[in-house]
Design a protein around this motif. Structure first.
Motif, short mmCIF file in Angstrom:
data_model
loop_
_atom_site.label_atom_id
_atom_site.label_comp_id
_atom_site.label_asym_id
_atom_site.label_seq_id
_atom_site.Cartn_x
_atom_site.Cartn_y
_atom_site.Cartn_z
N PHE A 100 -5.37 5.45 1.27
CA PHE A 100 -5.17 4.23 0.49
C PHE A 100 -5.44 3.01 1.37
O PHE A 100 -5.26 3.05 2.58
CB PHE A 100 -3.74 4.16 -0.04
N GLU A 111 0.83 -1.22 0.00
CA GLU A 111 0.00 0.00 0.00
C GLU A 111 0.85 1.26 0.00
O GLU A 111 0.66 2.17 -0.81
CB GLU A 111 -0.91 0.00 1.22
N ARG A 112 1.82 1.32 0.91
CA ARG A 112 2.63 2.53 1.02
C ARG A 112 3.57 2.68 -0.16
O ARG A 112 3.85 3.80 -0.61
CB ARG A 112 3.38 2.52 2.35
N SER A 145 -1.15 11.16 6.35
CA SER A 145 -1.79 11.35 5.04
C SER A 145 -2.15 12.80 4.75
O SER A 145 -3.00 13.07 3.90
CB SER A 145 -3.05 10.47 4.92
N CYS A 185 -6.05 12.18 0.75
CA CYS A 185 -6.11 10.86 0.12
C CYS A 185 -5.87 9.76 1.14
O CYS A 185 -4.98 9.87 1.97
CB CYS A 185 -5.05 10.74 -0.97
N CYS A 225 -7.96 3.55 -3.54
CA CYS A 225 -7.78 4.89 -2.96
C CYS A 225 -9.11 5.63 -2.88
O CYS A 225 -9.91 5.57 -3.82
CB CYS A 225 -6.79 5.67 -3.84
N THR A 270 -10.41 9.56 -2.06
CA THR A 270 -9.93 10.93 -1.92
C THR A 270 -11.09 11.84 -1.53
O THR A 270 -12.18 11.76 -2.12
CB THR A 270 -9.30 11.45 -3.23
N LYS A 293 1.35 4.00 -2.92
CA LYS A 293 0.96 5.38 -2.55
C LYS A 293 2.10 6.34 -2.87
O LYS A 293 1.89 7.40 -3.49
CB LYS A 293 0.63 5.42 -1.06
N HIS A 298 2.81 12.12 4.19
CA HIS A 298 1.75 11.21 3.75
C HIS A 298 1.79 9.92 4.55
O HIS A 298 0.75 9.30 4.81
CB HIS A 298 1.91 10.90 2.26
#
Length: 576
Positions: free
Chosen positions: A275, A203-204, A327, A273, A260, A262, A207, A323
């Motif tokens: 995720f 995920e990261r 985030s 955002c 995702c 947003t 992202k 982030h």
């Protein structure tokens, strides 16, 4: 008969998971309390929990129900206990630094020479080149922040490389500096926890790719979202509340299990955002939505930055790090466009936790990446930490050179005995800070790994103020002048101390202009007799460092730090 609730991706009911974890925590001596709940929309819950005796031990959980959020928070609590993450930013003191083991019974300490070369048995040759490509990082910089025990060597923990079951020794320093909490998980089974850890890493990774490469993602069709009625209803509620909601596929063409959500805020033009990742589409979508609102009320979504046009700023390391933390980093305008860089893919990659884990391992291996796993079961709940070099770093490799958390190892003890230093030691310490060129606004407590008590001298002491106090202690008027100038412009320190520095600055200017006695009455009216007396005592060196007591390496008088160490003792005992 009691009804049990099961959710996809978990190998036990929520009730069984919660009961087992609560029981294990009680057996270990932790008293975890639920401090706050949020339920901004029907199927999004989040909870904040913390240890009653040491509030620095806390986690947040999220889910589509109260039970799911509670299980999530407890799972995160166990992963952070098991991997010692709760203590990763703090100094453990000589008791643990000299103990049979500091971090884990299987740890290994590596000697190093003055030539700066890394011990051959540390990591692998390829990994040494990966972490030290310019050979610019001295081996001494790999001494861990938590023990600071350079005499003992470099502390490393064993990880298993999945491709061939090879045991590889990773320095605690590298794990703490680059990976922080990424890749940690706890669960009801090995497959469940490892799948969670790998999902988080993927995920990261995606992202960060989306933001650094300025990608635009495809919308998920409404018909696909409608397959999940509760999620569809929650999205509708957010839109009815006036927010713009974009639900997009971050699989990059069906390759990665990432989605995702947003939020666009018309009140302040903020953009935020969230995720979510998991091999099962529904789980990934639910995670993206619950992450969006974790710890946030529906009417408290203001304050996020508007979309940015400077794509270099969006892709910068500081923005990417923000982030990761919460985030709240800047999102680039290309991300919000209607012309995606990939076609939408209606994916779903697995149906059981065993398949989840196997599929994720295959995915990461397909990226030519190695997976390193450390398993932890000493607390009675399976937990793991997974590292995927080149994919799971949260901070850039350069941080080992420029932002290494071991920077304070050489002068931590001096600071803990600050009021007892003589003039020469104060002068040397001031020179050290000037040579290191540390940011003046950096918190000293964080630098040395101290958990400061609220409203204490250490709570808001910054490097710039510390340098000023060292200059006052040795009578370096020019350095005092520069320090006061920084303090007065910065302003974010204890109001009483700030008033003293204003007084010192005024006194210096009056001395430079001539006599001070004609202005003494005005000075007393402006600052008060007590502040004036304290300022003059600091300038004449009759008073040093505001008269604080030295905590020493035993952290005497530091109640919060003592609580932190007492909590660590509970974990150490669990190893048997």
């Amino acid at each position: 008969m009691t009804t049990e609730h099961f959710i996809p991706g978990k190998d036990a009911s929520l009730e069984a998971t919660i009961g087992r974890m609560q029981q294990k925590l009680a057996e270990l001596g932790f008293h975890v309390e639920e401090r706050s709940w949020l339920n901004p929309i029907d199927d999004v819950w989040s909870v904040h929990i913390r240890d009653r005796d040491c509030p620095l031990l806390f986690t947040n959980g999220k889910g589509a129900s109260q039970l799911a959020a509670r299980a999530s928070a407890l799972g995160e609590f166990f992963e952070r206990l098991s991997c010692n993450y709760f203590w990763s930013h703090y100094h453990l003191g000589p008791h643990f630094a000299d103990a049979p083991f500091t971090h884990h019974p299987e740890e290994r300490w590596f000697d190093f020479d003055d030539d700066g070369a890394w011990p051959e048995a540390l990591l692998t040759p390829d990994l040494q080149n990966f972490y030290n490509p310019q050979q610019s990082i001295d081996a001494s910089m790999l001494v861990d922040h938590n023990s600071g025990n350079a005499d003992r060597g470099i502390c490393a923990l064993p990880f298993t490389r999945l491709s061939d079951d090879t045991r590889v020794w990773f320095p605690v320093n590298i794990v703490g500096n680059l990976y922080v909490s990424n890749g940690m998980a706890a669960g009801n089974s090995r497959n469940e926890a490892r799948a969670q850890a790998l999902s988080e890493i993927v995920e990261r990774h995606i992202k960060f790719r989306v933001f650094t490469e300025g990608l635009c993602l495809p919308e998920i069709p409404a018909a696909v979202i409608a397959r999940f009625p509760k999620i569809a209803a929650d999205i509708a509620v957010l839109r009815q509340a006036g927010y713009g909601i974009l639900v997009r596929d971050a699989s990059l063409g069906g390759r990665f299990p990432v989605l995702c959500v947003t939020l666009l805020n018309p009140r302040d033009q903020g953009c935020y955002c969230s995720f979510g990742a998991h091999p099962r589409f529904e789980v990934a979508l639910e995670r993206a939505l619950t992450e969006l609102l974790q710890g946030r009320a529906l009417d408290a979504l203001d304050g996020f930055p508007p979309p940015g046009f400077d794509l270099d700023e969006v892709a910068s390391s500081p923005n990417i790090e923000i982030h990761f933390v919460d985030s709240s980093g800047i999102v680039g305008w290309p991300f919000l466009g209607n012309t995606p860089d990939f076609e939408f893919c209606d994916w779903n990659f697995s149906t059981t936790t065993a398949e989840d884990y196997t599929w994720l391992v295959s995915l990461i291996r397909a990226q030519d990446s190695d997976i390193y796993v450390a398993d932890y079961e000493h607390l009675g709940v399976y937990a793991c930490r997974i590292i995927v070099p080149g994919m799971s770093e949260i901070y850039p490799i350069d941080d080992l050179d420029y932002e290494n958390n071991s920077v304070a190892n050489d002068f931590r003890e001096a600071l803990l005995y600050l009021p007892e230093l003589d003039d020469e030691e104060c002068s040397d310490l001031l020179d050290t800070f000037n040579d290191l060129n540390l940011a003046d606004d950096r918190l000293v407590a964080a630098l040395i790994g101290l958990a400061p008590d609220a409203d204490s001298f250490w709570e808001d002491l910054r490097v710039g103020e510390l340098k000023t106090l060292l200059a006052l202690a040795i009578g370096n008027e020019e350095a005092v002048r520069e320090g006061c100038d920084w303090i007065l412009h910065f302003g974010q320190i204890n109001p009483a101390r700030l008033r003293v520095y204003r007084c010192i600055d005024t006194l210096q200017r009056l001395y430079d202009a001539g006599e001070i006695d004609p202005f003494r009455t005005a000075l007393e009216h402006l600052f008060g007799p007590a502040t004036l007396a304290e300022a003059e005592a600091l300038m004449t060196r009759e008073l040093r460092f505001f008269g604080i007591d030295a905590p020493g390496t035993a952290f005497a008088g530091c109640e919060m730090h003592q609580r932190l160490l007492a909590a660590y003792e509970k974990v150490v005992r669990a190893h048997g």
